[in-house]
Design a protein around this motif. Structure first.
Motif, PDB file in Angstrom:
ATOM      1  N   GLU A   1     -19.596 -14.062 -37.004  1.00 60.49           N
ATOM      2  CA  GLU A   1     -19.545 -13.358 -35.993  1.00 60.49           C
ATOM      3  C   GLU A   1     -18.661 -13.804 -34.711  1.00 60.49           C
ATOM      4  N   ILE A   2     -17.854 -13.031 -34.190  1.00 67.56           N
ATOM      5  CA  ILE A   2     -17.188 -13.478 -33.009  1.00 67.56           C
ATOM      6  C   ILE A   2     -17.619 -13.365 -31.810  1.00 67.56           C
ATOM      7  N   GLN A   3     -17.486 -14.364 -31.067  1.00 66.90           N
ATOM      8  CA  GLN A   3     -18.042 -14.707 -29.696  1.00 66.90           C
ATOM      9  C   GLN A   3     -16.733 -14.901 -28.594  1.00 66.90           C
ATOM     10  N   SER A   4     -17.062 -14.124 -27.474  1.00 63.72           N
ATOM     11  CA  SER A   4     -16.052 -14.556 -26.406  1.00 63.72           C
ATOM     12  C   SER A   4     -16.800 -14.613 -25.143  1.00 63.72           C
ATOM     13  N   PHE A   5     -15.863 -15.109 -24.234  1.00 59.52           N
ATOM     14  CA  PHE A   5     -16.688 -15.455 -22.911  1.00 59.52           C
ATOM     15  C   PHE A   5     -15.362 -16.077 -22.183  1.00 59.52           C
ATOM     16  N   ASN A   6     -15.244 -15.654 -20.693  1.00 62.29           N
ATOM     17  CA  ASN A   6     -14.392 -16.166 -19.902  1.00 62.29           C
ATOM     18  C   ASN A   6     -14.812 -16.668 -18.567  1.00 62.29           C
ATOM     19  N   VAL A   7     -15.219 -17.960 -18.716  1.00 62.13           N
ATOM     20  CA  VAL A   7     -15.815 -18.584 -17.498  1.00 62.13           C
ATOM     21  C   VAL A   7     -15.178 -18.620 -16.390  1.00 62.13           C
ATOM     22  N   LEU A   8     -13.751 -18.446 -16.335  1.00 63.18           N
ATOM     23  CA  LEU A   8     -12.955 -18.397 -15.227  1.00 63.18           C
ATOM     24  C   LEU A   8     -12.827 -17.080 -14.528  1.00 63.18           C
ATOM     25  N   GLU A   9     -13.412 -15.939 -15.296  1.00 65.06           N
ATOM     26  CA  GLU A   9     -13.284 -14.755 -14.362  1.00 65.06           C
ATOM     27  C   GLU A   9     -14.496 -14.138 -14.443  1.00 65.06           C
ATOM     28  N   ASP A  10     -15.765 -14.944 -15.048  1.00 67.51           N
ATOM     29  CA  ASP A  10     -17.179 -14.482 -15.019  1.00 67.51           C
ATOM     30  C   ASP A  10     -17.502 -14.447 -13.224  1.00 67.51           C
ATOM     31  N   ASP A  11     -18.285 -13.331 -12.913  1.00 64.96           N
ATOM     32  CA  ASP A  11     -18.432 -12.959 -11.665  1.00 64.96           C
ATOM     33  C   ASP A  11     -19.502 -14.211 -11.071  1.00 64.96           C
ATOM     34  N   GLU A  12     -20.408 -14.774 -11.942  1.00 68.63           N
ATOM     35  CA  GLU A  12     -21.090 -15.824 -11.275  1.00 68.63           C
ATOM     36  C   GLU A  12     -20.991 -17.194 -11.434  1.00 68.63           C
ATOM     37  N   ALA A  13     -20.078 -17.467 -12.705  1.00 66.14           N
ATOM     38  CA  ALA A  13     -19.973 -18.911 -13.022  1.00 66.14           C
ATOM     39  C   ALA A  13     -18.462 -19.387 -12.601  1.00 66.14           C
ATOM     40  N   SER A  14     -17.747 -18.391 -12.264  1.00 63.66           N
ATOM     41  CA  SER A  14     -16.203 -18.596 -11.975  1.00 63.66           C
ATOM     42  C   SER A  14     -16.289 -19.691 -10.755  1.00 63.66           C
TER      43      SER A  14
ATOM     44  N   THR B   1      -8.590 -21.527  -2.963  1.00 62.31           N
ATOM     45  CA  THR B   1      -9.287 -20.501  -3.715  1.00 62.31           C
ATOM     46  C   THR B   1     -10.461 -20.983  -4.717  1.00 62.31           C
ATOM     47  N   LEU B   2     -10.566 -22.645  -4.766  1.00 64.88           N
ATOM     48  CA  LEU B   2     -11.639 -22.997  -5.538  1.00 64.88           C
ATOM     49  C   LEU B   2     -12.763 -23.119  -4.800  1.00 64.88           C
ATOM     50  N   ARG B   3     -13.927 -22.899  -5.309  1.00 66.02           N
ATOM     51  CA  ARG B   3     -15.236 -23.040  -4.642  1.00 66.02           C
ATOM     52  C   ARG B   3     -16.256 -23.202  -5.652  1.00 66.02           C
ATOM     53  N   LEU B   4     -17.421 -23.874  -5.204  1.00 62.87           N
ATOM     54  CA  LEU B   4     -18.571 -23.918  -6.178  1.00 62.87           C
ATOM     55  C   LEU B   4     -19.168 -22.625  -6.225  1.00 62.87           C
ATOM     56  N   PRO B   5     -19.378 -22.487  -7.289  1.00 68.32           N
ATOM     57  CA  PRO B   5     -20.043 -21.153  -7.917  1.00 68.32           C
ATOM     58  C   PRO B   5     -21.403 -20.849  -7.174  1.00 68.32           C
ATOM     59  N   ASP B   6     -21.781 -19.612  -6.617  1.00 64.96           N
ATOM     60  CA  ASP B   6     -22.921 -19.424  -5.714  1.00 64.96           C
ATOM     61  C   ASP B   6     -24.175 -19.830  -6.673  1.00 64.96           C
ATOM     62  N   THR B   7     -24.369 -19.726  -7.921  1.00 67.37           N
ATOM     63  CA  THR B   7     -25.255 -20.020  -8.822  1.00 67.37           C
ATOM     64  C   THR B   7     -25.375 -21.543  -8.790  1.00 67.37           C
ATOM     65  N   THR B   8     -24.479 -22.362  -9.020  1.00 69.63           N
ATOM     66  CA  THR B   8     -24.350 -23.656  -8.980  1.00 69.63           C
ATOM     67  C   THR B   8     -25.066 -24.233  -7.580  1.00 69.63           C
ATOM     68  N   GLU B   9     -24.483 -23.834  -6.630  1.00 70.46           N
ATOM     69  CA  GLU B   9     -24.687 -24.089  -5.248  1.00 70.46           C
ATOM     70  C   GLU B   9     -26.280 -23.940  -5.091  1.00 70.46           C
ATOM     71  N   ALA B  10     -26.770 -22.729  -5.336  1.00 72.02           N
ATOM     72  CA  ALA B  10     -28.142 -22.532  -5.294  1.00 72.02           C
ATOM     73  C   ALA B  10     -29.099 -23.579  -6.009  1.00 72.02           C
ATOM     74  N   ARG B  11     -28.553 -23.947  -7.060  1.00 68.38           N
ATOM     75  CA  ARG B  11     -29.251 -24.976  -7.934  1.00 68.38           C
ATOM     76  C   ARG B  11     -29.267 -26.219  -7.317  1.00 68.38           C
ATOM     77  N   LEU B  12     -28.203 -26.833  -6.872  1.00 64.21           N
ATOM     78  CA  LEU B  12     -27.941 -28.035  -6.103  1.00 64.21           C
ATOM     79  C   LEU B  12     -28.813 -28.040  -4.712  1.00 64.21           C
ATOM     80  N   VAL B  13     -28.816 -26.935  -4.056  1.00 67.49           N
ATOM     81  CA  VAL B  13     -29.633 -26.922  -2.638  1.00 67.49           C
ATOM     82  C   VAL B  13     -31.242 -26.873  -3.134  1.00 67.49           C
TER      83      VAL B  13
END
Length: 1009
Positions: free
Chosen positions: A308-321, A356-368
Motif C-alpha cells: 500500500e502506497i503512503q505519502s506525507f509532506n511534513v514541510l507543507e503540513d499545517d501542524e508539523a511544518s 521563514t523558519l519557525r518552531l512548529p506550534d505543536t512542538t512549541e506547545a510540547r516543549l513548554v
C-alpha cells in the motif's frame, strides 16, 4: 576597534576639522547664484541633478524641490552645466553681480541617450563620449525609491547586462555570487573588485578560504553589509579593456559605489519606515513509501511485491511544518544641507529581518509543557539585526580645490539556520523524512535542529578621504586615502544534551574571531592642453597602493558542562591562528587626444608588483587602447528623426588576477614530535610553492555603438566583447617522490569568454499627466576552457564528487555524466526497469551551469505626478542545474513519487533506475534545464498632494507597496532553479537541500521635511 583603525580615523577627523575653517579670504567681489531644475514636460523638480561651475571644481546638487545655490561666486560671466541620469545635459551662461543674488533656472529634457553622462574612472571623472567602453550606471536613488530593495544584491541584480547576481538562497543573511561577463579563472576568485567612495572594500564569502560558520554552505557575503539607502549610484566596469588601470585584480570587473552627498540649502530631513512579511511560496516535494518497504527498483528485480502506497509532506503540513511567515522592519533618518562650500549628509538606520523558519506550534506547545518555558532562541533560528551609520562631508575651501570625508559604520548580529549540504539542516530532515506523520522528519526534529546556535557578529568601519585640486587651469590632481576594517566573530554552539549527533551531544563550540584590514592609497594627476584649435590632449599619471591583511584566531571546545557555553569550561580544546597579507603597488599612465570633441583616441599602461608573485617573476605590465567616435555630430552625417545620434567605439586592454597569498611560497607547518623522550617542535613540508608563479592575464577586445532614435527618445547600445584569460592557474598534482604537498599551482590554462550585450531605453509616453519609460537589457555569454595545459587531465569535482569538470573545449564547470535515455515502458506495467533505458558508456557533456543568455525588462508608469507603478521581469536561460536533492530522494533514499508509484513520470523513473542500478551510478537524469522567467519586483507608489503634505508639516510624503519574487516560470522540476549550494565555491553549482528564494511584501512610508 583596532588601534590601526583608530589612528586612521583620528587622522581623517583632524584633517576634516581643518577644512571647515576658511583658509583663504576671498579678495575679489562676489555674488550668489540660485536656481531650480525641473522636467521640461511635467514641470516636476529634478532631484539629484548636479550643477557644475565650468572651469572650477565647484558643484552643487539639487534638493527634493529641485533647487540649488552657490555663494561667493566671483563677479562676471560664469558658465553653469547641469547633468542628471535620464536627461540631456544643459549649459547656461550667467552674469554674476557683486552682492546681488542671480537666478538660473533649468528645464531638462528627458533623453534616453547620454553622451555627456559623467563616469568615475581610474583617472578621474570623464564624460561617456570620451570612454570607449560600455559602463553600466545604476541610479540607486531612483531604484531604492521605487521599492523592493532589501539588500545590495537586490540593487545590483538584473540592472546591468552581462552581470549575473545569484542570491544563493532564501535564507535571511545568506550569501551572493556575482559574475561579470562570465568566469575567467578556474582556481582563483571570479568576484569583481568593489570600491566605495574611492576605497577598495572587502567582498569575500569566506575568510582564509574557510567556511568559518558551519551552516552547510550559506555563508554571508560581506557585500551585503553595504546599505542601499546610503548609495547614490553604482558604476559597473565590466572587462579588462575598461579595467586596465585598476590593476592586477580587476580582470573580473569593478564596481564603483558612490554614497549620497550633502546638498546646499537648509537642513532637509528624510524619515522612512518600512514593514512587511516574508513568506515561502515554494512547493516542496511529498515523500512516498510502500507500507511493506518495497519500492519500484526492488520490484524490477523481483525482490518484493507492491504494498500500500503512503505519502506525507511534513514541510507543507499545517501542524508539523517548520516553515512559517517571517517579517521585516526598517526605520531610518537622514539629513543633508549646508552650502556649496561645506555640505553634509548624515544618516542612521536600524533593520531587523526574521526568516521563514519557525518552531512548529505543536512542538512549541510540547516543549513548554515539558520544560515550563521555552527558550526564545529555539523559536526563530534565522534572524538579522543591523545598525548602519554614515557621515559624509564635502568642503569647497577654495574655488579650485575640494575635499570630502566619507565615514560609514555597520554593526550586525546574524543568526543562521542549519540548511544546505548539511545533515543537521531542517529542510534535509523534511526532504529525507518518512511518508507518515509519525516519521515525517528524517534525521532530527525541529527542536533539536533549532537548538543549534550559529551566529555571526560584524562590526565594520569604512572611511575615506578624497581631494581634488586644480592649481592651474590645465592641471588637476586628485587623491584618495582610506581603510575598510571588519571585525567578525563567528560562533557555533551545540548546547549539551540537545543535539544527538556525534560528539555534539556532549556540548561543542567553535569561536572564531577574524579581523580584516583593507588599506587604499590612490594618487593621480591630469594635464590638459589644446594642441591646435581642433585637437586637445589629456595626460594622466597615477600611483596606487593596496594592502589587505587578515588575522584570525580559531578555537574549538568539546564536552561543555550543561548550562555553560564557555570554551573555558570545555574538557577538550584546540586552537590555531592564521594571518594573510596581500599588497599591490601600481603606477599607470594614460594619454588621450580628442578632435573637435567628437573623436577620442586613448592609450594607457599599468605596471604592478604584488607580494603573491613568485620570486622569479618581478613586475607585470598591462596596456590598453581605445577609440570613441561621435560620428552623429559630424557635419557629413545624415541625421534624421529616426537616427538622431550615433557613436562608434572600440577598445582593447589587458589586466589580471594575482595568485592567492601563499601560493608562490614554499612553507612548512610546525608539529609536535617526541625525540629522546622529550616533546620538541618539528616541521612538515606543507607546500612546494612555485618561484615562477605569475598572475593570470586577461585580454579583451570590445566593439560597440550607441544610437539615439526618434529624437533621442529611444537609446540603443550594443556591445560585443571577446575575452581570453591566459596563464590561468591550475592546481596540478605533484610527484609523491618530492615528499611535499600533493598539489602545486602552475600557470597553465586558458579560458575564453565572449558575447553580446545590449540595452534599449525608451520614453514611450511623455505628457503632463502620463510618463512611461521602458528599458530592455540583454546579454549572451559563451564560456569555454581553451586549454588546461600539457599533461593535465580534466579537473573533476562537484557534489557527488564527479558531476562537474573543467575540460578543454567545454564551458568551465560543465556537467558531465553518463547520458540516460528512456526507451519507454516496453512491457506496459508502468514501471521502468534497467532493460528499458540506455546509458552511455562514458560521461558526456550535459550542460553548463553558467547562463548563456539573460534578459531583463524594467518599466515604470507615472500618472498625474501622483501614482507610480514599476516592475522588473528577469530571464536567464541556456544553462543547466544539478538537482541533487531529487537525486538523493529518488536514487538513494527512494522517497520520491517516481521511486514508489507505478505509472509516475517515466523520465524521472529512468533517472532513478540509472542512478540506483546501472554500473555507472549515473546522475545524468537529474541534470536539468534551469532556464526561467521571474517577476523580481513590482511596486506601487502614491505621492501625497501638496495640501496633504502641508497639513502634515512636511514637504513630501509617499507610500510605497512592493513585492519581490512574485512568480517564476520554469520547466525545472526542483523547488527553484536559481538556488546554488554555496556562494563560497567558485564553480560547484547544485540544488542540494538549499532553502529556496522567498517572497517579500512590504509597505514603506517616506516623509521629507
Amino acid at each position: 576597534m583596532s588601534t590601526r583603525v583608530v589612528r586612521v580615523f583620528v587622522a581623517i577627523a583632524v584633517v576634516a576639522l581643518t577644512w571647515v575653517v576658511p583658509t583663504v579670504a576671498q579678495a575679489q567681489a562676489t555674488g550668489s547664484l540660485t536656481g531650480r531644475v525641473v522636467e521640461q514636460v511635467s514641470g516636476q523638480p529634478v532631484t539629484g541633478a548636479r550643477i557644475v561651475l565650468v572651469g572650477t571644481s565647484r558643484q552643487a546638487i539639487t534638493n527634493q524641490d529641485g533647487t540649488f545655490r552657490f555663494d561667493g561666486v566671483p563677479v562676471g560671466q560664469v558658465q553653469l552645466r547641469v547633468v542628471r541620469i535620464g536627461y540631456a545635459p544643459q549649459d547656461q551662461t550667467i552674469t554674476v553681480t557683486a552682492g546681488q543674488p542671480v537666478t538660473a533656472d533649468f528645464q531638462l529634457e528627458a533623453s534616453a541617450i547620454l553622451l555627456d553622462q559623467i563616469f568615475v574612472t581610474a583617472t578621474g571623472e570623464r564624460r561617456s563620449r570620451e570612454v570607449a567602453n560600455n559602463i553600466a550606471k545604476i541610479d540607486a536613488l531612483k531604484e531604492v525609491e521605487a521599492g523592493a530593495i532589501t539588500n545590495f544584491s537586490d540593487l545590483l541584480s538584473s540592472r546591468a547586462p552581462g552581470v549575473i547576481v545569484s542570491s544563493a538562497s532564501g535564507t535571511t543573511g545568506g550569501g551572493t555570487r556575482i559574475r561579470v561577463r562570465g568566469a575567467n579563472s578556474l582556481s582563483l576568485t571570479n568576484e569583481p573588485l568593489i570600491y566605495l567612495d574611492g576605497v577598495r572594500i572587502d567582498n569575500t564569502n569566506a575568510s582564509f578560504g574557510l567556511s568559518s560558520i558551519s551552516v552547510g554552505g550559506q555563508q554571508p557575503s560581506r557585500i551585503n553589509d553595504i546599505n542601499p539607502e546610503e548609495i547614490e549610484s553604482i558604476e559597473v566596469i565590466k572587462g579588462p579593456s575598461a579595467a586596465t588601470l585598476y590593476g592586477t585584480e580587476a580582470a573580473n570587473g569593478v564596481l564603483l559605489i558612490t554614497t549620497k552627498r550633502g546638498r546646499a540649502g537648509e537642513p532637509r530631513w528624510n524619515f522612512y519606515v518600512e514593514g512587511g512579511v516574508i513568506n515561502d511560496p515554494n512547493s516542496y516535494p511529498t515523500n512516498y513509501a510502500q507500507d511493506n518497504g518495497c519500492f519500484l527498483v526492488l520490484q524490477t528485480l523481483d525482490a518484493c511485491s507492491q504494498g500500500e502506497i503512503q505519502s506525507f509532506n511534513v514541510l507543507e503540513d499545517d501542524e508539523a511544518s517548520p516553515i512559517d511567515i517571517g517579517n521585516r522592519q526598517q526605520v531610518g533618518l537622514n539629513v543633508s544641507g549646508g552650502t556649496d562650500k561645506l555640505s553634509y549628509f548624515l544618516s542612521g538606520e536600524f533593520e531587523r529581518e526574521v526568516g521563514t523558519l519557525r518552531l512548529p506550534d505543536t512542538t512549541e506547545a510540547r516543549l513548554v509543557s515539558e520544560r515550563g518555558e521555552l527558550p526564545g532562541s529555539l523559536v526563530r533560528p534565522n534572524e538579522l539585526e543591523r545598525v548602519s551609520l554614515r557621515a559624509n562631508l564635502r568642503s569647497q575651501v577654495l574655488p579650485n580645490a575640494d575635499w570630502s570625508v566619507s565615514v560609514g559604520f555597520v554593526s550586525s548580529d546574524l543568526r543562521l539556520p542549519q540548511n544546505d549540504n548539511n545533515v543537521l539542516g531542517m529542510l534535509p530532515s523534511g526532504f529525507f523524512g518518512g511518508a507518515t506523520p509519525e516519521t515525517g522528519f528524517g534525521f532530527f526534529t525541529p527542536d533539536q535542529v533549532f537548538a543549534i546556535q550559529a551566529k555571526q557578529n560584524v562590526e565594520r568601519f569604512t572611511g575615506s578621504l578624497q581631494s581634488n585640486w586644480q592649481p592651474l587651469e590645465w592641471l588637476a590632481t586628485r587623491s584618495a586615502f582610506g581603510v575598510d576594517f571588519t571585525n567578525q566573530f563567528d560562533n557555533d554552539f551545540f548546547p549539551t544534551g540537545e543535539v544527538p549527533f556525534a560528539t555534539n551531544i556532549d556540548g561543542t563550540r567553535n569561536s572564531n574571531r577574524i579581523n580584516t584590514f583593507q588599506y587604499t592609497v590612490d594618487l593621480g594627476t591630469t594635464a590638459t592642453a589644446s594642441v591646435t584649435d581642433a585637437i586637445a590632449s589629456r595626460s594622466s599619471v597615477g600611483f596606487q597602493f593596496f594592502q589587505n591583511i587578515s588575522e584570525g584566531t580559531f578555537a574549538f571546545g568539546n564536552r561543555i558542562p550543561a548550562g555553560s557555553s564557555s570554551l573555558a569550561s570545555a574538557v577538550i580544546t584546540s586552537a590555531f591562528e592564521a594571518t594573510a597579507e596581500n599588497t599591490t603597488i601600481g603606477v599607470f599612465g594614460e594619454q588621450q587626444f580628442s578632435w573637435n570633441d567628437r573623436v577620442f583616441v586613448t592609450g594607457g599602461l599599468r605596471v604592478d608588483d604584488n607580494n603573491a608573485f613568485g620570486e622569479s617573476f618581478d613586475l607585470v605590465a598591462y596596456p590598453k587602447a581605445s577609440l570613441s567616435w561621435v560620428i552623429g555630430e559630424e557635419p557629413f552625417f545624415p541625421t534624421s528623426t529616426f537616427l538622431s545620434s550615433l557613436r562608434l567605439r572600440a577598445a582593447w586592454g589587458q589586466t589580471g588576477v594575482q595568485p592567492t597569498q601563499n601560493s608562490a611560497a614554499r612553507f612548512f607547518l610546525a608539529t609536535a614530535v617526541t625525540q629522546g623522550g622529550l616533546d620538541v617542535v618539528g616541521i612538515t613540508d606543507s607546500s612546494l610553492g612555485n618561484l615562477d608563479l605569475k598572475p593570470e592575464r586577461s585580454e579583451e577586445i570590445e566593439l560597440g555603438f550607441d544610437a539615439g532614435l526618434f529624437s533621442d527618445r529611444v537609446s540603443l547600445d550594443v556591445t560585443y566583447y571577446h575575452k581570453n584569460t591566459e596563464d590561468a592557474l591550475v592546481n596540478r598534482n605533484t610527484a609523491p617522490s618530492l615528499g611535499t604537498g600533493s598539489q602545486q599551482f602552475v600557470n597553465l590554462a586558458s579560458v575564453r569568454n565572449r558575447g553580446f550585450e545590449g540595452t534599449v531605453s525608451a520614453q514611450v509616453l511623455q505628457t503632463r499627466d502620463v510618463l512611461w519609460d521602458v528599458t530592455l537589457k540583454g546579454a549572451t555569454i559563451s564560456n569555454k576552457v581553451n586549454d588546461l595545459g600539457e599533461d593535465v587531465e580534466p579537473i573533476i569535482f562537484g557534489l557527488g564528487g564527479d558531476t562537474q569538470r573543467h575540460e578543454a573545449g567545454f564551458p568551465a564547470g560543465s556537467y558531465f555524466q553518463n547520458r540516460v535515455t528512456l526507451l519507454g515502458d516496453l512491457d506496459g506495467d508502468g514501471i521502468i526497469s534497467l532493460d528499458e533505458i540506455e546509458v552511455s558508456d562514458e560521461p558526456e557533456f550535459l550542460g553548463t551551469p553558467i547562463p548563456k543568455r539573460e534578459v531583463s525588462i524594467q518599466s515604470a508608469v507615472t500618472l498625474w505626478n501622483r501614482i507610480r507603478i514599476s516592475g522588473l521581469l528577469d530571464h536567464r536561460g541556456g544553462h543547466s542545474l544539478y538537482n541533487d536533492t531529487e537525486e538523493f530522494r529518488c536514487g538513494q533514499f527512494f522517497l520520491c513519487e517516481e521511486a514508489v508509484v507505478p505509472g509516475s513520470d517515466f523520465e524521472k523513473q529512468a533517472a532513478t533506475v540509472a542512478d540506483a542500478l546501472h554500473p555507472s551510478s549515473s546522475d545524468g537524469g537529474f541534470i536539468e534545464n534551469a532556464s526561467f522567467w521571474k517577476l523580481r519586483e513590482a511596486s506601487l507608489t502614491f505621492f501625497f498632494p501638496d495640501s496633504w503634505t502641508q497639513a502634515l508639516g512636511s514637504e513630501r510624503v509617499s507610500i510605497t507597496l512592493t513585492g519581490r519574487n512574485l512568480f517564476t516560470i520554469t520547466d525545472y522540476t526542483g523547488v527553484d532553479p536559481e538556488v546554488i549550494t554555496s556562494p563560497v565555491n567558485n564553480f560547484t553549482t547544485a540544488d542540494f537541500l538549499t532553502q529556496p528564494p522567498v517572497r517579500y511584501w512590504t509597505a514603506r512610508l517616506n516623509v521629507t521635511f
